[in-house]
Scaffold this motif. Structure first.
Motif, PDB file in Angstrom:
ATOM      1  N   LYS A  44     -57.519  38.927  -0.863  1.00  0.00           N
ATOM      2  CA  LYS A  44     -56.580  37.794  -0.732  1.00  0.00           C
ATOM      3  C   LYS A  44     -56.129  37.314  -2.109  1.00  0.00           C
ATOM      4  O   LYS A  44     -54.954  37.019  -2.314  1.00  0.00           O
ATOM      5  CB  LYS A  44     -57.238  36.640   0.037  1.00  0.00           C
ATOM      6  N   ASP A  45     -57.085  37.238  -3.065  1.00  0.00           N
ATOM      7  CA  ASP A  45     -56.758  36.777  -4.417  1.00  0.00           C
ATOM      8  C   ASP A  45     -55.772  37.721  -5.108  1.00  0.00           C
ATOM      9  O   ASP A  45     -55.042  37.309  -6.006  1.00  0.00           O
ATOM     10  CB  ASP A  45     -58.024  36.664  -5.272  1.00  0.00           C
ATOM     11  N   ASN A  46     -55.766  38.993  -4.718  1.00  0.00           N
ATOM     12  CA  ASN A  46     -54.883  39.981  -5.349  1.00  0.00           C
ATOM     13  C   ASN A  46     -53.610  40.262  -4.553  1.00  0.00           C
ATOM     14  O   ASN A  46     -52.767  41.042  -4.995  1.00  0.00           O
ATOM     15  CB  ASN A  46     -55.656  41.276  -5.611  1.00  0.00           C
ATOM     16  N   ALA A  47     -53.452  39.606  -3.407  1.00  0.00           N
ATOM     17  CA  ALA A  47     -52.265  39.845  -2.577  1.00  0.00           C
ATOM     18  C   ALA A  47     -50.980  39.468  -3.309  1.00  0.00           C
ATOM     19  O   ALA A  47     -49.917  40.046  -3.035  1.00  0.00           O
ATOM     20  CB  ALA A  47     -52.374  39.064  -1.262  1.00  0.00           C
ATOM     21  N   ARG A  48     -51.079  38.557  -4.274  1.00  0.00           N
ATOM     22  CA  ARG A  48     -49.886  38.151  -5.021  1.00  0.00           C
ATOM     23  C   ARG A  48     -49.250  39.326  -5.763  1.00  0.00           C
ATOM     24  O   ARG A  48     -48.071  39.280  -6.100  1.00  0.00           O
ATOM     25  CB  ARG A  48     -50.218  37.006  -5.982  1.00  0.00           C
ATOM     26  N   PHE A  49     -50.030  40.366  -6.024  1.00  0.00           N
ATOM     27  CA  PHE A  49     -49.502  41.558  -6.697  1.00  0.00           C
ATOM     28  C   PHE A  49     -48.884  42.544  -5.702  1.00  0.00           C
ATOM     29  O   PHE A  49     -48.375  43.588  -6.095  1.00  0.00           O
ATOM     30  CB  PHE A  49     -50.612  42.261  -7.484  1.00  0.00           C
ATOM     31  N   PHE A  50     -48.950  42.226  -4.409  1.00  0.00           N
ATOM     32  CA  PHE A  50     -48.484  43.121  -3.345  1.00  0.00           C
ATOM     33  C   PHE A  50     -47.581  42.359  -2.376  1.00  0.00           C
ATOM     34  O   PHE A  50     -47.787  42.393  -1.162  1.00  0.00           O
ATOM     35  CB  PHE A  50     -49.685  43.728  -2.596  1.00  0.00           C
ATOM     36  N   ASP A  51     -46.609  41.625  -2.925  1.00  0.00           N
ATOM     37  CA  ASP A  51     -45.662  40.846  -2.119  1.00  0.00           C
ATOM     38  C   ASP A  51     -46.378  39.912  -1.143  1.00  0.00           C
ATOM     39  O   ASP A  51     -45.887  39.662  -0.035  1.00  0.00           O
ATOM     40  CB  ASP A  51     -44.704  41.765  -1.352  1.00  0.00           C
ATOM     41  N   ASN A  52     -47.552  39.418  -1.539  1.00  0.00           N
ATOM     42  CA  ASN A  52     -48.366  38.520  -0.710  1.00  0.00           C
ATOM     43  C   ASN A  52     -48.675  39.093   0.670  1.00  0.00           C
ATOM     44  O   ASN A  52     -48.858  38.351   1.635  1.00  0.00           O
ATOM     45  CB  ASN A  52     -47.703  37.138  -0.594  1.00  0.00           C
ATOM     46  N   ASP A  53     -48.755  40.418   0.763  1.00  0.00           N
ATOM     47  CA  ASP A  53     -49.062  41.097   2.030  1.00  0.00           C
ATOM     48  C   ASP A  53     -50.434  41.743   1.912  1.00  0.00           C
ATOM     49  O   ASP A  53     -50.594  42.784   1.288  1.00  0.00           O
ATOM     50  CB  ASP A  53     -47.990  42.157   2.322  1.00  0.00           C
ATOM     51  N   ILE A  54     -51.452  41.104   2.520  1.00  0.00           N
ATOM     52  CA  ILE A  54     -52.830  41.605   2.424  1.00  0.00           C
ATOM     53  C   ILE A  54     -52.948  43.036   2.939  1.00  0.00           C
ATOM     54  O   ILE A  54     -53.787  43.796   2.491  1.00  0.00           O
ATOM     55  CB  ILE A  54     -53.830  40.670   3.137  1.00  0.00           C
TER      56      ILE A  54
END
Length: 125
Positions: A44-54
């Motif tokens: 979840k903390d890294n979803a920002r690097f993936f268009d906020n898509d977990i």
């Protein structure tokens, strides 16, 4: 067999759950470079690097193990934000325990920790 090199300076961030590298809580301090399964909080903390898509965030990673990190001549760790305050306190003031992987750094000979006020807000010493 791949561990026969010397890292001069190891740059680390700090996970909100106390991870360094992707060495999640529960990782042995003796672990060398290995494949890890990422915890949901880390994903979840890294979803920002993936268009906020977990669903796009990888479930596994390759990481330097804690034993490998501890071999570095110098460690530079940077942590910012209130969401890191509990992990910072556990790393610096808590017991050395695999529940906070970063606490292993208490035994390192040369660590520099850079914090903002929010990340340092729960330190008491």
């Amino acid at each position: 067999a791949m561990e026969n090199y010397q890292v001069d300076i190891q740059l680390l961030g700090l996970g909100g759950n106390g991870h360094i590298g992707f060495n999640e809580p529960g990782t042995s301090f003796d672990e060398t470079t290995h494949i890890v399964e990422l915890q949901e909080r880390t994903r979840k903390d890294n979803a920002r690097f993936f268009d906020n898509d977990i669903n796009q965030v990888p479930t596994h990673a390759i990481t330097m193990g804690i034993a490998t990190i501890m071999k570095a001549n110098k460690v530079l760790l940077i942590a910012t934000g209130e969401n890191k305050a509990d992990a910072v306190k556990a790393m610096i003031e808590g017991p050395k325990d695999t529940s906070c992987p970063a606490s292993a750094l208490q035994d390192h000979k040369d660590v520099i920790v850079i914090l903002d006020k929010a990340a340092a807000s729960k330190l008491t010493k």
